[in-house]
Design a protein around this motif. Structure first.
Motif, short mmCIF file in Angstrom:
data_model
loop_
_atom_site.label_atom_id
_atom_site.label_comp_id
_atom_site.label_asym_id
_atom_site.label_seq_id
_atom_site.Cartn_x
_atom_site.Cartn_y
_atom_site.Cartn_z
N PRO A 60 0.83 7.81 -2.17
CA PRO A 60 1.28 6.52 -2.71
C PRO A 60 0.20 5.45 -2.73
O PRO A 60 -0.61 5.35 -1.82
CB PRO A 60 2.42 6.12 -1.77
N ASN B 215 4.43 2.29 -4.25
CA ASN B 215 5.61 3.13 -4.43
C ASN B 215 6.64 2.62 -5.41
O ASN B 215 7.26 3.39 -6.13
CB ASN B 215 6.33 3.33 -3.09
N ALA C 37 0.45 -5.44 -1.58
CA ALA C 37 1.26 -5.43 -0.35
C ALA C 37 1.67 -4.00 -0.02
O ALA C 37 1.48 -3.54 1.12
CB ALA C 37 2.49 -6.31 -0.52
N GLU C 38 2.20 -3.29 -1.00
CA GLU C 38 2.62 -1.91 -0.75
C GLU C 38 1.43 -1.04 -0.39
O GLU C 38 1.50 -0.18 0.49
CB GLU C 38 3.37 -1.35 -1.97
N SER D 132 0.24 -1.37 3.20
CA SER D 132 1.16 -0.67 4.09
C SER D 132 0.96 0.85 4.01
O SER D 132 0.81 1.52 5.03
CB SER D 132 2.59 -1.04 3.69
N ASN D 133 0.93 1.37 2.79
CA ASN D 133 0.77 2.82 2.62
C ASN D 133 -0.51 3.35 3.24
O ASN D 133 -0.55 4.46 3.74
CB ASN D 133 0.76 3.17 1.12
N SER E 225 -2.06 2.32 5.80
CA SER E 225 -2.25 2.17 7.24
C SER E 225 -2.23 3.52 7.95
O SER E 225 -2.75 3.65 9.05
CB SER E 225 -1.20 1.22 7.82
N THR F 187 -2.58 -7.25 3.20
CA THR F 187 -2.24 -7.69 4.55
C THR F 187 -2.02 -9.20 4.58
O THR F 187 -1.07 -9.70 5.18
CB THR F 187 -3.37 -7.29 5.52
N LEU G 275 1.34 -10.17 3.12
CA LEU G 275 2.50 -9.88 3.97
C LEU G 275 2.50 -10.67 5.27
O LEU G 275 3.42 -10.56 6.07
CB LEU G 275 2.55 -8.38 4.30
N SER G 276 1.46 -11.47 5.49
CA SER G 276 1.35 -12.17 6.77
C SER G 276 2.40 -13.26 6.89
O SER G 276 2.78 -13.89 5.90
CB SER G 276 -0.03 -12.82 6.91
N GLU G 277 2.81 -13.48 8.13
CA GLU G 277 3.72 -14.56 8.45
C GLU G 277 3.13 -15.87 7.94
O GLU G 277 1.95 -16.14 8.15
CB GLU G 277 3.88 -14.62 9.97
N LYS H 73 3.90 -14.81 3.38
CA LYS H 73 4.77 -13.82 2.75
C LYS H 73 5.70 -14.47 1.73
O LYS H 73 5.86 -13.98 0.61
CB LYS H 73 5.58 -13.12 3.83
N ASP H 74 6.31 -15.59 2.13
CA ASP H 74 7.27 -16.23 1.22
C ASP H 74 6.59 -16.75 -0.03
O ASP H 74 7.12 -16.65 -1.13
CB ASP H 74 7.98 -17.38 1.94
N TYR I 25 4.51 -12.69 -1.48
CA TYR I 25 5.29 -11.47 -1.68
C TYR I 25 6.69 -11.76 -2.22
O TYR I 25 7.14 -11.16 -3.20
CB TYR I 25 5.37 -10.69 -0.36
N VAL I 26 7.36 -12.69 -1.56
CA VAL I 26 8.75 -12.98 -1.94
C VAL I 26 8.80 -13.60 -3.34
O VAL I 26 9.66 -13.27 -4.16
CB VAL I 26 9.40 -13.90 -0.89
#
Lengths: 472, 481
Positions: A195, A198, A304-305, A308-309, A311, A350, A353-355, A358-359, A362-363
């Motif tokens: 992936p 995904n 973002a995906e 994660s993939n 990692s 990364t 997706l960080s705190e 993210k909003d 990503y969001v």
């Protein structure tokens, strides 16, 4: 060169010998492969023939030579994803699509080059060196499925598999005067596809004709219990379709997006649209005002995906090399093997997706994606959307690689289908100074039959089928 | 109340047929390392997680038994951290990162046997998630070992993370809650809490409304009580000597019996939560029927049932703790046994003997058949044998060999009480003298001698009969002293 369908017809009438077809392909490989670098792993003709003997009369692909992008798992050949990280990795399982091709008698002869982990649009970012365009060796073959496209273009296989995350199969198809169809999300199993992103990608058939695309897609499509994102339907029937009546086609052209293409591309796409109009197709102008924002949303979600993939590549289970003196050190050394572009995308993903971010990223991107999909759904039920496949001609090797933003912008026409999960077919429409130019049609989810029907009549109109490049 | 405790209990679904996202086994115990694995739970590139039906059904059943508000769809998310035994370097879980857990809030109602009070503890949420693999440290544990062995047999085993509101007020209460929770989940076929590693708990402890301290790595209910008590004491002493409790995560060391702070960098983590793109949201409705079918039995319903039969609460409590004992009782009653008598025989005498003999109480084959128990109950009822006799002679034999039939255990015939009385009196001269001098209690000694005489010959005797005969003899003045 003959299409698969033509070959199979002759073979069944016993007026041609499979072995001759196989020899022809391996002769092309011998001549072109050293210059083009389409394959990462490649079997010999002897092995291919042996496989043929073992799989005689088994199915619809008996004796047909298939090239598979090297991010699709095969248990008898390494699967590297074009990365040093997976240099000697041989999966203990076959991807579902590979299983289905083998079951129907297809012979997989090699694994094709790609940008590392499919992250790129030129196949220059492979740990195994760039793939060159068989139509002009100074040019890229497109990416990330550049190896599959190039192998098809020089006659180094009958059909091929690519993967399409944001045009990764369609873009190289358009740069090499070949065909590709990015299926509806969930029509083809991703089990065994390494992936990248995904929620966006689909394994996609690549070929030198529309009927070959249809044949391959029919075989690999359908629900798979190993992939929870596949749609609950059986194989989609695609080999019984007759060409669409061009007079009945309704085409929508997004003017604002076509406008940003290079002038050669613009000239060809307009010429193509005019030809359709002359044939009696109905042409409507539309405006996809969100085009550029969609590109940002696409990359935000994809990265973002991806971060994660990726990692999981920590050098512990594979490869088995002993790198570091402790866990932390080992993981750091293993992950140093990623190429520059992959590292960039991991870092960006990364961050996304960080705190605290993210909003905002990503969001927001996910919301934008929903809007794009809703907007498109209203259109694609009414008409086929036509776009060039790339805003530019195939770039020179090294030309785009330094500037990621222009590199990412090559995908602008293609990411639309991936964001919305709708099918899109790419086909050649002409040449400019010997360089191929392609266009694509998009339609509603599971509208693959419509695309094949339209593709068949367009192929007749352009006459650009079964082409093999002559630069090597 | 100055102590506030909230718990996070991780319970493995050991009774699930499969792991959470692949067909490997959920109960990996006794298997060679790295043999209960497949491409999915090894996290190989391209392998995809597919939610399995069995763990989902068990998760939903757990939610329902805890009166949870269920979501329409469960949404899985990824939680990222690098660890040697986490093959994908992310864990598939729910809750954070726009996930939707399998329980959106509920409560567990249970009986606290310390106070014999019903309690209700509020549950904030329950997640269904995958367990990582296991790291096995050699030579002196995590700090000193030169290497670590990774066993991925556990990787992907379904796990429930049950989070309570901070409503528990003492270490004891926390322990009782977890015991009740595990018993409830055992009854609905979710877990076997006696398996090694079947559950772990983290406790959040704060006193006087101060900062909360999280204690990790608690592996038994006994340790939970100890760890919380230690932590309360530590915080109290800290404040007493003018210190301040800081918000931190501490590790429970079960050997030394202390909590210690984790190194700072282990504590602060950025988990980069995101929705799992490989798993579409899973609708709950189609699984409800099968989940409901799991809920026929809860320990608390059973307790009330036993109480309503007049069984004393201590015995009822003991019975529900050991399901084979409970089942034995419930099967023996319809065969004609007396509930109250049976409860005493099973919960006190039989259970005691089995424990003394070191038998596994949870193994059904270690218990006698309901038929035997029902027969015993009936014989006692009609006065053929007496309870003391059963307790002293029949139960120990059944405990050491539960398949013995009653015919094999019970005495061959009945002793003649007259003859026996004469022998007993003759053997108990001192007691007879004492009795005649007016010490009435000496009579019981003489009766005891007679009874044991009969039993030593394998004969049954009703103590009341021999007592009467002895009394007759004593009153008849026929005794030569």
């Amino acid at each position: 060169m003959m299409t698969v369908t033509e070959k199979l017809r002759l073979i069944s009438k016993e007026s041609a010998d499979i072995i001759d077809f196989i020899e022809e392909i391996f002769n092309n490989i011998k001549r072109c492969e050293p210059k083009v670098n389409a394959y990462i792993s490649l079997d010999s003709m002897e092995i291919a023939i042996e496989r043929l003997m073992n799989s005689m009369d088994k199915g619809k692909l008996s004796g047909i030579l298939v090239a598979v992008k090297d991010n699709i798992s095969t248990m008898y050949m390494p699967t590297t994803a074009g990365s040093k990280v997976l240099y000697d990795y041989v999966p203990p399982f076959d991807a579902t699509v590979v299983e289905r091709i083998k079951k129907d008698g297809g012979i997989i002869i090699g694994k094709t080059n790609l940008d590392e982990f499919a992250m790129g649009s030129t196949t220059e970012l492979s740990a195994f060196g760039p793939t060159r365009n068989p139509w002009n060796l100074e040019r890229v073959a497109g990416g990330s499925s550049g190896g599959s496209a190039a192998a098809l273009a020089y006659g180094g296989c009958d059909i091929a598999l690519g993967s399409d995350t944001g045009g990764s199969a369609r873009l190289p198809a358009s740069y090499t005067a070949t065909y590709s169809l990015k299926p509806t999300y969930g029509l083809v199993s991703r089990y065994g596809l390494i992936p990248y992103a995904n929620s966006l990608e689909q394994i996609s058939p690549m070929a030198r004709s529309v009927e070959d695309l249809a044949l391959l897609l029919e075989i690999i499509s359908g629900w798979d219990k190993k992939d929870a994102t596949t749609l609950g339907l059986k194989r989609i029937k695609l080999t019984d379709i007759s060409p669409a009546d061009l007079k009945e086609l309704r085409i929508c052209i997004p003017l604002n997006l076509i406008d940003i293409a290079e002038k050669e591309v613009k000239r060809e796409i307009w010429r193509f649209i005019k030809r359709l109009e002359t044939e009696g197709s109905r042409i409507d102008e539309i405006d996809l005002a969100w085009g550029k924002e969609a590109l940002s949303a696409y990359y935000t979600i994809a990265l973002a995906e991806a971060s994660s993939n990726l990692s999981r590549y920590d050098g512990i289970l594979y490869p088995t090399e002993n790198l570091g003196k402790n866990y932390r050190n080992h993981v750091l050394l293993a992950r140093k093997k990623f190429g520059f572009e992959v590292k960039r995308r991991i870092l960006l993903g990364t961050f996304i997706l960080s705190e605290g971010y993210k909003d905002r990223y990503y969001v927001m991107a996910a919301r934008l994606r929903r809007l794009v999909r809703e907007n498109l759904m209203k259109l694609v039920t009414k008409c086929l959307i036509v776009l060039p496949t790339s805003p530019t001609l195939p770039p020179r090797i090294g030309e785009k690689i330094k500037d990621p933003i222009t590199l990412y912008a090559l995908d602008i026409y293609n990411i639309i289908a991936n964001l919305a999960g709708i099918p899109a077919i790419s086909f050649p429409i002409g040449f400019s100074s010997g360089l191929p130019i392609g266009a694509q049609l998009m339609t509603e989810p599971l509208g693959e039959r419509k695309l094949i029907a339209a593709g068949l009549s367009i192929e007749e109109l352009t006459g650009l089928r079964g082409m093999v490049a002559d630069a090597c | 109340m100055h102590v506030k405790i909230g718990l996070e209990v991780h319970v493995q679904l050991t009774e699930s047929r499969t792991k959470l996202f692949c067909g490997c086994k959920a109960n990996y115990r006794g298997m060679k390392p790295n043999t209960n694995v497949c491409p999915v739970c090894l996290g190989l590139p391209g392998a995809l997680p597919v939610p399995q039906k069995d763990p989902l059904i068990l998760g939903i059943a757990s939610s329902i038994v805890m009166n949870c508000r269920l979501p329409g769809k469960v949404v899985f998310t990824r939680k990222h951290y690098f660890y040697p035994d986490l093959p994908k370097n992310y864990q598939i879980t729910q809750y954070k990162g726009y996930g939707t857990p399998i329980c959106l809030g509920g409560s567990l109602r249970y009986l606290d046997p310390d106070e014999w009070e019903w309690r209700e503890v509020r549950i904030s949420r329950i997640n269904l998630e995958e367990d990582p693999g296991r790291s096995v440290y050699e030579e002196g544990g995590i700090m000193r070992s030169k290497y670590v062995l990774i066993d991925l047999n556990r990787s992907g085993v379904p796990l429930l993370e049950i989070v309570t509101e901070p409503v528990l007020k003492s270490a004891r209460e926390a322990r009782r809650f977890v015991e009740a929770l595990l018993l409830t989940l055992e009854y609905i076929g979710v877990t076997n809490p006696r398996l090694e590693g079947a559950f772990r708990a983290d406790a959040n402890v704060s006193i006087y409304g101060g900062e909360r301290v999280e204690i990790k790595n608690i592996g038994s209910t006994l340790d939970l009580e100890k760890a919380i008590n230690y932590e309360i004491l530590r915080q109290e002493k800290l404040i007493e000597f003018g210190g301040k409790v800081i918000r931190e995560t501490r590790h429970w060391d079960p050997i030394k019996g202390v909590t210690r702070p984790l190194r700072h960098k282990e504590e602060e983590s950025e988990y980069l939560y995101m929705p799992e793109p490989d798993i579409p949201p899973v609708p709950i409705e189609p699984l409800m029927k099968e989940a409901m079918a799991r809920l026929k039995e809860t320990p608390w319903r059973r307790f009330e049932e036993l109480s309503s039969m007049g069984i004393p609460r201590e015995q009822a409590w003991s019975l529900i703790q050991t399901r084979p004992a409970l089942e034995l009782l419930l099967m023996a009653i319809p065969l004609g046994g007396d509930p109250i008598l049976l409860a005493k025989l099973i919960a006190i005498d039989l259970k005691g003997e089995l424990k003394k003999a070191g038998r596994n109480l949870y193994h059904r084959d270690n218990w006698p058949s309901p038929k035997t128990l029902a027969q015993i109950s009936k014989l006692i009822d009609v006065g053929s044998i007496n309870y003391d006799y059963v307790k002293l002679n029949v139960i120990p034999k059944l405990a050491s060999n539960p398949i013995l039939s009653l015919e094999e255990i019970l005495p061959k015939g009945k002793a003649n009480p007259k003859k026996l009385a004469i022998i007993a009196v003759n053997l108990s001269r001192k007691a007879v003298k004492d009795y005649l001098k007016g010490r009435k209690r000496a009579l019981e000694y003489i009766v005891g001698v007679g009874v044991s005489m009969a039993l030593s010959k394998g004969l049954s005797i009703d103590p009341r009969e021999i007592r009467n005969e002895i009394l007759k003899l004593l009153k008849s003045n026929k005794i030569n002293i």
